[in-house]
Design a protein around this motif. Sequence first.
Motif, PDB file in Angstrom:
ATOM      1  N   SER A 230      -6.874 -40.641 -49.761  1.00 11.22           N
ATOM      2  CA  SER A 230      -5.629 -40.643 -48.992  1.00 11.22           C
ATOM      3  C   SER A 230      -5.502 -41.923 -48.182  1.00 11.22           C
ATOM      4  CB  SER A 230      -5.605 -39.461 -48.013  1.00 11.22           C
ATOM      5  OG  SER A 230      -5.809 -38.243 -48.665  1.00 11.22           O
ATOM      6  N   ALA A 231      -4.258 -42.340 -47.978  1.00  9.17           N
ATOM      7  CA  ALA A 231      -3.957 -43.433 -47.062  1.00  9.17           C
ATOM      8  C   ALA A 231      -3.069 -42.858 -45.967  1.00  9.17           C
ATOM      9  CB  ALA A 231      -3.246 -44.570 -47.786  1.00  9.17           C
ATOM     10  N   VAL A 232      -3.452 -43.053 -44.717  1.00  7.98           N
ATOM     11  CA  VAL A 232      -2.687 -42.513 -43.602  1.00  7.98           C
ATOM     12  C   VAL A 232      -2.336 -43.643 -42.637  1.00  7.98           C
ATOM     13  CG1 VAL A 232      -3.724 -40.222 -43.761  1.00  7.98           C
ATOM     14  CG2 VAL A 232      -4.739 -41.908 -42.255  1.00  7.98           C
ATOM     15  N   LEU A 233      -1.238 -43.458 -41.927  1.00  6.35           N
ATOM     16  CA  LEU A 233      -0.838 -44.418 -40.900  1.00  6.35           C
ATOM     17  C   LEU A 233      -1.482 -44.021 -39.585  1.00  6.35           C
ATOM     18  CD1 LEU A 233       2.942 -45.207 -41.381  1.00  6.35           C
ATOM     19  CD2 LEU A 233       1.039 -46.821 -41.373  1.00  6.35           C
ATOM     20  N   LYS A 234      -2.162 -44.980 -38.962  1.00  6.48           N
ATOM     21  CA  LYS A 234      -2.792 -44.730 -37.668  1.00  6.48           C
ATOM     22  C   LYS A 234      -2.533 -45.950 -36.798  1.00  6.48           C
ATOM     23  CE  LYS A 234      -7.177 -43.317 -35.736  1.00  6.48           C
ATOM     24  NZ  LYS A 234      -8.554 -42.996 -36.024  1.00  6.48           N
ATOM     25  N   ASN A 235      -1.794 -45.735 -35.723  1.00  6.24           N
ATOM     26  CA  ASN A 235      -1.414 -46.834 -34.832  1.00  6.24           C
ATOM     27  C   ASN A 235      -0.728 -47.966 -35.591  1.00  6.24           C
ATOM     28  OD1 ASN A 235      -2.515 -45.468 -32.659  1.00  6.24           O
ATOM     29  ND2 ASN A 235      -4.475 -46.488 -32.829  1.00  6.24           N
ATOM     30  N   GLY A 236       0.124 -47.607 -36.554  1.00  6.95           N
ATOM     31  CA  GLY A 236       0.885 -48.593 -37.307  1.00  6.95           C
ATOM     32  C   GLY A 236       0.122 -49.269 -38.428  1.00  6.95           C
ATOM     33  N   GLN A 237      -1.141 -48.917 -38.624  1.00 12.69           N
ATOM     34  CA  GLN A 237      -1.932 -49.513 -39.696  1.00 12.69           C
ATOM     35  C   GLN A 237      -2.305 -48.448 -40.712  1.00 12.69           C
ATOM     36  OE1 GLN A 237      -5.312 -51.316 -37.806  1.00 12.69           O
ATOM     37  NE2 GLN A 237      -4.208 -53.214 -37.404  1.00 12.69           N
ATOM     38  N   SER A 238      -2.342 -48.853 -41.977  1.00 13.81           N
ATOM     39  CA  SER A 238      -2.725 -47.933 -43.045  1.00 13.81           C
ATOM     40  C   SER A 238      -4.254 -47.899 -43.143  1.00 13.81           C
ATOM     41  CB  SER A 238      -2.129 -48.395 -44.375  1.00 13.81           C
ATOM     42  OG  SER A 238      -2.510 -47.511 -45.396  1.00 13.81           O
ATOM     43  N   ILE A 239      -4.804 -46.695 -43.054  1.00 14.67           N
ATOM     44  CA  ILE A 239      -6.253 -46.511 -43.172  1.00 14.67           C
ATOM     45  C   ILE A 239      -6.511 -45.636 -44.389  1.00 14.67           C
ATOM     46  CG2 ILE A 239      -8.301 -45.548 -42.068  1.00 14.67           C
ATOM     47  CD1 ILE A 239      -7.042 -46.204 -39.404  1.00 14.67           C
ATOM     48  N   LYS A 240      -7.488 -46.034 -45.204  1.00 12.09           N
ATOM     49  CA  LYS A 240      -7.804 -45.285 -46.422  1.00 12.09           C
ATOM     50  C   LYS A 240      -9.001 -44.386 -46.183  1.00 12.09           C
ATOM     51  CE  LYS A 240      -5.796 -48.601 -49.531  1.00 12.09           C
ATOM     52  NZ  LYS A 240      -5.872 -49.336 -50.754  1.00 12.09           N
ATOM     53  N   PHE A 241      -8.878 -43.160 -46.674  1.00 15.72           N
ATOM     54  CA  PHE A 241      -9.968 -42.194 -46.651  1.00 15.72           C
ATOM     55  C   PHE A 241     -10.262 -41.792 -48.085  1.00 15.72           C
ATOM     56  CE2 PHE A 241      -8.120 -41.724 -42.438  1.00 15.72           C
ATOM     57  CZ  PHE A 241      -9.235 -41.640 -41.625  1.00 15.72           C
ATOM     58  N   GLN A 242     -11.518 -41.550 -48.387  1.00 14.38           N
ATOM     59  CA  GLN A 242     -11.900 -41.092 -49.710  1.00 14.38           C
ATOM     60  C   GLN A 242     -12.137 -39.595 -49.670  1.00 14.38           C
ATOM     61  OE1 GLN A 242     -15.339 -43.386 -50.777  1.00 14.38           O
ATOM     62  NE2 GLN A 242     -14.125 -45.152 -51.382  1.00 14.38           N
ATOM     63  N   LYS A 243     -12.037 -38.976 -50.827  1.00 10.04           N
ATOM     64  CA  LYS A 243     -12.337 -37.552 -50.934  1.00 10.04           C
ATOM     65  C   LYS A 243     -13.744 -37.319 -50.386  1.00 10.04           C
ATOM     66  CE  LYS A 243     -12.793 -33.794 -54.221  1.00 10.04           C
ATOM     67  NZ  LYS A 243     -12.663 -33.353 -55.593  1.00 10.04           N
ATOM     68  N   GLY A 244     -13.857 -36.338 -49.492  1.00 11.99           N
ATOM     69  CA  GLY A 244     -15.147 -36.023 -48.881  1.00 11.99           C
ATOM     70  C   GLY A 244     -15.346 -36.642 -47.508  1.00 11.99           C
ATOM     71  N   ASP A 245     -14.516 -37.650 -47.135  1.00 10.15           N
ATOM     72  CA  ASP A 245     -14.610 -38.221 -45.789  1.00 10.15           C
ATOM     73  C   ASP A 245     -14.226 -37.140 -44.778  1.00 10.15           C
ATOM     74  OD1 ASP A 245     -15.346 -40.697 -46.721  1.00 10.15           O
ATOM     75  OD2 ASP A 245     -13.404 -41.648 -46.375  1.00 10.15           O
ATOM     76  N   ILE A 246     -14.832 -37.208 -43.606  1.00  7.09           N
ATOM     77  CA  ILE A 246     -14.518 -36.236 -42.554  1.00  7.09           C
ATOM     78  C   ILE A 246     -14.084 -36.973 -41.294  1.00  7.09           C
ATOM     79  CG2 ILE A 246     -16.072 -34.446 -43.432  1.00  7.09           C
ATOM     80  CD1 ILE A 246     -18.021 -35.233 -41.184  1.00  7.09           C
TER      81      ILE A 246
END
Length: 195
Positions: free
Chosen positions: A148-164
């Motif tokens: 997943s890619a999510v917006l956090k404080n205006g920046q896109s952060i990528k998370f992988q399956k299994g990240d917590i």
Amino acid sequence: MGVLQSVNEQPRVPIGRITFHLQTSLYRKKDGEFSKVRDYIKIGETRDVFDVNGDYIEIQNGLYIKNIDEHQYTMTFGEIIVRGDSVRSCSKNGIILRKLRPGLKVKVVSLKFISNDVTVFGINEKEFISSDEDVQYVMGIFEFGADSAVLKNGQSIKFQKGDITPYQRVEGHNLLLLDGTWLDISTLRGTLYGC
């Protein structure tokens, strides 16, 4: 174990975790009545808790346990992390019991809301820590079920399956993360776990 969330549903949020010290019967609720199922919980198993309703405690997968003697299980409601070097625990009467070292993580066994801003965390039957102290409360964790890619404080952060990512509060589909930012999980696949 947690509950896999679907995009359109309101997330079911675990309010705590329960570890069993005895083999325990399971129940299912149908039409307002509880009936025993063939399966049971083994000694040492831990499950998420979703609700405490009268004599029954709802755990994951729509199953319940009968509210058994409290010495037969340990229930926790998240954990606190000591951040400051002057955090002290106290008794119910406010007598200071000990100083806690920074970085210490302790399970919360009881919560008492004093006001909108102050909560008292019980870390055992005799020791309590106020949210006024320099501590961080962790309610649970969110485990990403897909990249997943999510917006956090205006920046896109990528998370992988299994990240917590740990969180301290839930409001609707939004998780308040430990850094004070909000994560909208309405379009994410993942699982909420209690701490």
